[in-house]
Motif scaffolding. Sequence first.
Motif, PDB file in Angstrom:
ATOM      1  N   ARG A   1       0.867  -1.184   0.000  1.00 45.72           N
ATOM      2  CA  ARG A   1       0.000   0.000   0.000  1.00 45.72           C
ATOM      3  C   ARG A   1       0.895   1.222   0.000  1.00 45.72           C
ATOM      4  N   PRO A   2       0.503   2.154  -0.766  1.00 43.06           N
ATOM      5  CA  PRO A   2       1.340   3.373  -0.760  1.00 43.06           C
ATOM      6  C   PRO A   2       1.269   4.047   0.596  1.00 43.06           C
ATOM      7  N   GLU A   3       2.389   4.565   0.998  1.00 40.17           N
ATOM      8  CA  GLU A   3       2.424   5.245   2.287  1.00 40.17           C
ATOM      9  C   GLU A   3       1.729   6.605   2.128  1.00 40.17           C
ATOM     10  N   PRO A   4       0.981   6.984   3.165  1.00 40.59           N
ATOM     11  CA  PRO A   4       0.304   8.295   3.035  1.00 40.59           C
ATOM     12  C   PRO A   4       1.327   9.426   2.989  1.00 40.59           C
ATOM     13  N   LEU A   5       0.968  10.436   2.238  1.00 40.28           N
ATOM     14  CA  LEU A   5       1.860  11.611   2.148  1.00 40.28           C
ATOM     15  C   LEU A   5       1.848  12.355   3.470  1.00 40.28           C
TER      16      LEU A   5
END
Length: 163
Positions: free
Chosen positions: A151-155
Amino acid sequence: MREVAKFGAVGGLGVLVNLGVFNLIRNTTDLQVVRASVIATVVAIATNYIGFRYFAYRDRAKSGRTRELALFAVFSGIGLVIESGVLYTATYGFGWDGPVASNVFKFIGIGTATVFRFWSYRTWVFRALPAPVEATEPMPDPAPLPKPERRPEPLPEPAPANN
């Protein structure tokens, strides 16, 4: 069964040699029956060794020929004693000394000794080679496990403005 058949073929020839030499000696000399039997058996033993080594047990281990010959001689000698013992008992124990009786008890002695010889030759003299190890196909690699979903890491949140 194949081993028994080959042993039987060589042994059958040995019986013919044994009985043939026995009767030849008995009919042409004045030797006593057991002495004639011993000579005939020794001739048959020599014939049998050649047949066993180069026909019946040719696929068996060939290393240690001196050991093989020594064991063959020892076990053949024990077989000779068994065979001659039957003939001796019939001839001198029971007085069955006629030509037919001598051949019958010679044959019975050969049969009795053959059981011992078969066991001893295959167990001690002409031992089987170890079974070859069969090459097996390598086990296939197990199915690859699915890769975990990334999962992409949150900005990061923007820093508050300090004005």
